[in-house]
Design a protein around this motif. Structure first.
Motif, PDB file in Angstrom:
ATOM      1  N   ILE A  89      -5.365  11.134  -3.337  1.00  0.00           N
ATOM      2  CA  ILE A  89      -6.363  11.976  -2.661  1.00  0.00           C
ATOM      3  C   ILE A  89      -5.677  13.237  -2.154  1.00  0.00           C
ATOM      4  CG2 ILE A  89      -8.066  12.110  -0.809  1.00  0.00           C
ATOM      5  CD1 ILE A  89      -8.272   9.089  -0.900  1.00  0.00           C
ATOM      6  N   ASP A  90      -6.126  14.366  -2.676  1.00  0.00           N
ATOM      7  CA  ASP A  90      -5.602  15.675  -2.252  1.00  0.00           C
ATOM      8  C   ASP A  90      -6.722  16.690  -2.428  1.00  0.00           C
ATOM      9  OD1 ASP A  90      -4.147  17.867  -1.554  1.00  0.00           O
ATOM     10  OD2 ASP A  90      -2.958  17.944  -3.398  1.00  0.00           O
ATOM     11  N   GLN A  91      -7.585  16.836  -1.402  1.00  0.00           N
ATOM     12  CA  GLN A  91      -8.775  17.665  -1.437  1.00  0.00           C
ATOM     13  C   GLN A  91      -9.849  17.063  -2.340  1.00  0.00           C
ATOM     14  OE1 GLN A  91      -7.667  21.661  -2.400  1.00  0.00           O
ATOM     15  NE2 GLN A  91      -6.949  22.080  -0.318  1.00  0.00           N
ATOM     16  N   MET A  92      -9.469  16.377  -3.375  1.00  0.00           N
ATOM     17  CA  MET A  92     -10.395  15.623  -4.212  1.00  0.00           C
ATOM     18  C   MET A  92      -9.680  14.398  -4.738  1.00  0.00           C
ATOM     19  SD  MET A  92     -10.749  17.864  -7.698  1.00  0.00           S
ATOM     20  CE  MET A  92     -11.436  19.260  -6.841  1.00  0.00           C
TER      21      MET A  92
ATOM     22  N   ARG B 289       0.827  -1.206   0.000  1.00  0.00           N
ATOM     23  CA  ARG B 289       0.000   0.000   0.000  1.00  0.00           C
ATOM     24  C   ARG B 289       0.866   1.263   0.000  1.00  0.00           C
ATOM     25  NH1 ARG B 289      -2.269  -0.767   4.386  1.00  0.00           N
ATOM     26  NH2 ARG B 289      -4.086  -1.930   3.634  1.00  0.00           N
ATOM     27  N   ALA B 290       1.926   1.251   0.798  1.00  0.00           N
ATOM     28  CA  ALA B 290       2.819   2.408   0.837  1.00  0.00           C
ATOM     29  C   ALA B 290       3.463   2.633  -0.528  1.00  0.00           C
ATOM     30  CB  ALA B 290       3.886   2.208   1.913  1.00  0.00           C
ATOM     31  N   THR B 291       3.855   1.538  -1.184  1.00  0.00           N
ATOM     32  CA  THR B 291       4.441   1.669  -2.527  1.00  0.00           C
ATOM     33  C   THR B 291       3.416   2.230  -3.504  1.00  0.00           C
ATOM     34  OG1 THR B 291       5.908  -0.211  -2.082  1.00  0.00           O
ATOM     35  CG2 THR B 291       5.564   0.403  -4.382  1.00  0.00           C
ATOM     36  N   THR B 292       2.189   1.741  -3.401  1.00  0.00           N
ATOM     37  CA  THR B 292       1.129   2.231  -4.287  1.00  0.00           C
ATOM     38  C   THR B 292       0.852   3.711  -4.050  1.00  0.00           C
ATOM     39  OG1 THR B 292       0.115   0.040  -4.341  1.00  0.00           O
ATOM     40  CG2 THR B 292      -1.262   1.901  -4.980  1.00  0.00           C
ATOM     41  N   LEU B 293       0.790   4.118  -2.787  1.00  0.00           N
ATOM     42  CA  LEU B 293       0.534   5.524  -2.472  1.00  0.00           C
ATOM     43  C   LEU B 293       1.684   6.409  -2.944  1.00  0.00           C
ATOM     44  CD1 LEU B 293      -1.003   5.220   1.113  1.00  0.00           C
ATOM     45  CD2 LEU B 293      -2.198   5.688  -1.021  1.00  0.00           C
ATOM     46  N   ALA B 294       2.914   5.913  -2.761  1.00  0.00           N
ATOM     47  CA  ALA B 294       4.067   6.696  -3.223  1.00  0.00           C
ATOM     48  C   ALA B 294       4.062   6.821  -4.741  1.00  0.00           C
ATOM     49  CB  ALA B 294       5.361   6.041  -2.736  1.00  0.00           C
ATOM     50  N   ASP B 295       3.675   5.739  -5.400  1.00  0.00           N
ATOM     51  CA  ASP B 295       3.601   5.775  -6.863  1.00  0.00           C
ATOM     52  C   ASP B 295       2.518   6.751  -7.310  1.00  0.00           C
ATOM     53  OD1 ASP B 295       4.165   5.000  -9.506  1.00  0.00           O
ATOM     54  OD2 ASP B 295       2.514   3.561  -9.470  1.00  0.00           O
ATOM     55  N   ALA B 296       1.334   6.736  -6.647  1.00  0.00           N
ATOM     56  CA  ALA B 296       0.268   7.677  -6.989  1.00  0.00           C
ATOM     57  C   ALA B 296       0.707   9.108  -6.743  1.00  0.00           C
ATOM     58  CB  ALA B 296      -0.989   7.352  -6.181  1.00  0.00           C
ATOM     59  N   ALA B 297       1.431   9.336  -5.631  1.00  0.00           N
ATOM     60  CA  ALA B 297       1.914  10.689  -5.339  1.00  0.00           C
ATOM     61  C   ALA B 297       2.924  11.146  -6.380  1.00  0.00           C
ATOM     62  CB  ALA B 297       2.523  10.723  -3.943  1.00  0.00           C
ATOM     63  N   ALA B 298       3.767  10.202  -6.844  1.00  0.00           N
ATOM     64  CA  ALA B 298       4.753  10.568  -7.873  1.00  0.00           C
ATOM     65  C   ALA B 298       4.063  10.923  -9.185  1.00  0.00           C
ATOM     66  CB  ALA B 298       5.728   9.414  -8.072  1.00  0.00           C
TER      67      ALA B 298
END
Length: 639
Positions: free
Chosen positions: A407-410, A302-311
């Motif tokens: 997810i960032d405000q939307m 999950r952390a890898t997925t979130l980091a990938d989405a953030a990137a």
């Protein structure tokens, strides 16, 4: 007349004669009565007076003056209700009366000085001291008048000291009660804490998880309409494993449920999820536990997925804000064989909007395309020929095809597409049709309906099937749509005017924007005309007409609204045929008169009630129409 029958005359109340004298003549009863005479120059006849050989004195029988008079031989006259002595004792009576008047005057003088004190009934010792100091009691005031300042001050000091003692005793008693209540509360808290500790140990043992020794609070908010019993049944059970937003996990060992009204929700208990709405609060105490190996693996993934989405989100955002490369207002068509990969973005909370895309070419260029924003949709294309942004895009695409949510405000949805040279991309698009023309409807080849590869394409095909003037070239292009956004432009709803008919209508004008793989946006205008009625489980009649031209769509919407306004539906029941005549017999007052749909009465003592399937006059008729139309409506309200 005998001497024993002699009766003295009372100047105030008349005379009382013995029975033998009741036959006296009228001339005898009219004899003048003896006149009261003063006994001294300084003594008023209101105080003492003489009649015949008797001296009467006005005083209380138990008073000091009364006692003194009895000592010198005074007797009680039952008729005059006064003490009397013989006139031969005048010299003894006068000084006694004068002394009594002097005492009365002294009392009045003391009262006029105004040194009043109130002695509580329980303060017997202070009252005895007041009497000792010659205090005078006033029954009207319920207070004592003191003769001088010294006695007044002394009594006030005694009263103050007494009140201070009482206050001290009350404070001591209250402190004792407070300590006792505090001890009871501490004992209750200790008992409750012991119970919670035992329950915590039991639940952790039953879960077979390793506790960390830490606790966490978890709050859940619900705006669902329910009572307290239902709310408790909806709460998480004790022993439930809960994962927090930060990845920690815990066992529910305690829980609380309470309701917050809208007044407190707007200030005292505000939540971003509910704002000012009334809501239920579910508060849980979690005993944190160590994660298992599988949970650690899931957390790492999950952390890898979130980091990938953030990137991905950061890359698209930086490219959108960048001032590098070549800027253009039109999209370039990049064939699939020239694409190494693509990053697509959509965003939104309710509806989904196109957030643009990054296309990495086989030549090493990075092309950013954005369709623009509502309501002008000004296109933007930026081409970068190298640099850190291009290298980061290449590295993210080389990780393979995937979808990510940031997810960032939307909510931002990202889709990564990898194109292998000589092969079709992961998400295939039918781009064979390139004809942009829109003209009269062409029905040739109507049976050859293209297949859509995405949800947006399928939605486009469903709409274009009802379109007026859409030719097959346009249909083929819409099937390749990669994004779909819709907005309700106009809306008409009318229920109240049709309440007696138990029917309603709703007409909406919806704008549908479909984005094609090359960035072009095609807009369809849909007019939805729906009619409902209480006797049907679904819409009685619903039609959708789609137009390619906005003016035609708006004209259709206005025409449908006008038609419904001019021709409201009449009440009917589905068990009757459409050709039946409306029954307006003497048993029905008519649809223009409010009446009960169950019993037909036109009066409602407590006001009309809106039941599920009709208007009710009381609770019995209300319950009768909970799941079925009323008897009166079935019999009389029909076509």
């Amino acid at each position: 007349m005998r001497e024993t029958d002699h009766v003295e005359v009372n100047p105030c109340k008349g005379s009382t004669a013995p029975e033998s004298e009741t036959a006296m003549s009228k001339s005898d009863t009219n004899e003048p009565k003896p006149k009261a005479k003063p006994i001294g120059e300084t003594i008023s006849t209101d105080r003492a007076w003489q009649i015949g050989r008797r001296i009467y004195v006005h005083c209380a029988y138990e008073s000091k003056l009364g006692a003194q008079l009895r000592e010198i031989g005074a007797n009680w006259d039952r008729e005059q209700r006064r003490l009397w002595v013989g006139s031969g004792k005048r010299d003894k009576v006068i000084p006694l009366v004068q002394a009594a008047d002097a005492r009365v005057q002294a009392v009045e003088d003391i009262k006029k000085q105004g040194r009043w004190v109130r002695v509580p009934y329980e303060a017997t010792e202070i009252r005895a001291e007041v009497k000792k100091l010659d205090g005078v009691f006033d029954g009207d005031r319920k207070a004592w008048a003191m003769p001088d300042e010294a006695s007044f001050t002394a009594i006030k000091d005694l009263l103050t000291q007494r009140q201070e003692r009482i206050d001290a005793e009350q404070r001591a008693a209250e402190e004792k009660r407070q300590k006792q209540r505090q001890a009871e509360r501490e004992a209750e808290r200790a008992h409750a804490e012991a119970q919670r500790a035992d329950r915590r140990e039991r639940l952790l043992a039953e879960s077979s998880r390793i506790p960390t020794g830490e606790s966490a609070e978890h709050r859940v908010i619900s705006t669902r309409v329910m009572n307290k019993a239902i709310a408790w049944s909806e709460a998480l059970p004790l022993g439930k494993l809960v994962e927090l937003d930060d990845g920690r996990r815990g066992i529910v060992v305690d829980r609380k449920v309470w309701f917050t009204g809208s007044e407190f929700a707007s200030s005292v208990c505000w939540h971003a999820e509910t704002h000012d709405e009334a809501h239920w609060d579910f508060a849980y105490t979690l005993a944190l536990v160590e994660p298992t190996e599988q949970e650690n693996a899931d957390d790492a993934e999950r952390a890898t997925t979130l980091a990938d989405a953030a990137a991905l989100h950061q890359l698209v955002d930086e490219v959108a804000r960048s001032d590098q490369g070549q800027l253009s207002g039109e999209f370039s068509t990049i064939p699939d064989q020239q694409r190494a990969g693509e990053i697509r973005c959509t965003y939104g909370t309710v509806g989904r909007h196109n957030g643009g895309r990054l296309i990495l070419t086989t030549a090493g260029d990075l092309v950013y395309q954005h369709p623009g924003y509502y309501d002008d949709y000004q296109r933007t294309q930026r081409t970068l020929n190298g640099g850190d942004l291009v290298d980061r895009a290449r590295a993210l695409i080389e990780r393979g095809p995937r979808t990510r949510v940031h997810i960032d405000q939307m909510y931002y949805d990202y889709e990564v597409i990898v194109t292998t040279p000589g092969a079709e991309p992961e998400t295939s698009r039918d781009t064979a049709a390139t004809d942009d023309s829109v003209g009269p409807a062409d029905t040739s080849g109507a049976d050859q309906v293209p297949e859509a590869a995405s949800a947006a394409g399928r939605a486009a095909l469903e709409l274009v099937a009802n379109a007026l003037g859409a030719e097959k070239g346009l249909v083929a292009r819409l099937a390749t749509a990669v994004d779909h956004n819709k907005d309700t432009i106009e809306e008409f709803s009318d229920e109240d005017r049709f309440l007696s008919a138990r029917r309603g209508v709703e007409v909406t004008l919806v704008r549908h924007d479909f984005m094609l793989p090359d960035g072009q946006v095609i807009t369809l205008w849909a007019v939805d005309d729906a009619e409902w009625e209480v006797y049907e489980d679904a819409d009685a009649d619903s039609t959708t007409t789609v137009y390619l031209d906005e003016d035609e769509g708006r004209a259709r919407w206005r025409g449908q609204v006008a038609e419904h306004q001019d021709n409201p539906p009449r009440a009917h029941h589905p068990e009757f045929d459409e050709d039946d005549e409306f029954s307006e017999d003497d048993d029905c007052p008519g649809l223009d008169v409010p009446h009960c749909d169950q019993c037909g009465t036109t009066t409602a003592a407590g006001g009309w009630m809106a039941a599920s399937l009709g208007r009710a006059c009381d609770i019995d008729c209300y319950d009768a129409m909970a799941d079925a139309p009323g008897d009166h409506a079935i019999q009389h309200h029909r076509r």
